[in-house]
Design an enzyme around this catalytic site. Structure first.
Site: not given
Length: 139
Positions: A80, A116, A127-129
């Site tokens: 994301f 990230s 889940v990578e932000v």
């Protein structure tokens, strides 16, 4: 010739729709949207920007939820984008009791270098932000 221009939605197979919806609301600020399907079932989606993630209960049948051939929770890996700094993302995760798996680290995004932070959701999905390091646009 066919050319794909964007992603509309994804489907995550989850063990517990309500628990997953709460996690995505609390941790990633998504908005829960419930709607009634033609079959009468309630479908839950997590809406963010111009996209959404449909939360498919693991026990749903192919007839009720037409989906991939081998639906299983914890097999997704998604990145994301945010405009929040990586340090603030990491702080937010820690404040919400979410273990950071990796990061902040520099990776390669679709438009260039990104910073990230990686976590796992309740089903083990990665889940990578991320935020872009340069002036690359999120839109």
């Amino acid at each position: 010739m066919l050319t794909v221009k964007a992603v509309d939605h994804l489907v995550f197979n989850v063990r517990n729709v309500d628990a997953s919806a709460r996690w995505y609301e609390q941790v990633l600020g998504m908005v829960r949207e419930d709607r009634q399907a033609p079959s009468g079932d309630i479908r839950t989606s997590m809406v963010f920007g111009q996209n959404k993630i449909n939360l498919r209960p693991l026990n749903a049948t192919q007839e009720a939820w037409f989906t991939g051939m081998t639906p299983c929770p914890g097999s997704d890996d998604i990145c994301f984008l945010t405009e929040t700094s990586p340090d603030d993302v990491a702080r937010h995760f820690r404040e919400n009791g979410v273990e950071i798996v990796l990061g902040p680290v520099t990776k390669s995004g679709a438009l260039g270098a990104i910073r990230s932070v990686y976590v796992r959701d309740l089903d083990g999905n990665l889940v990578e932000v991320s935020s872009y390091c340069s002036s690359a646009s999120l839109g």
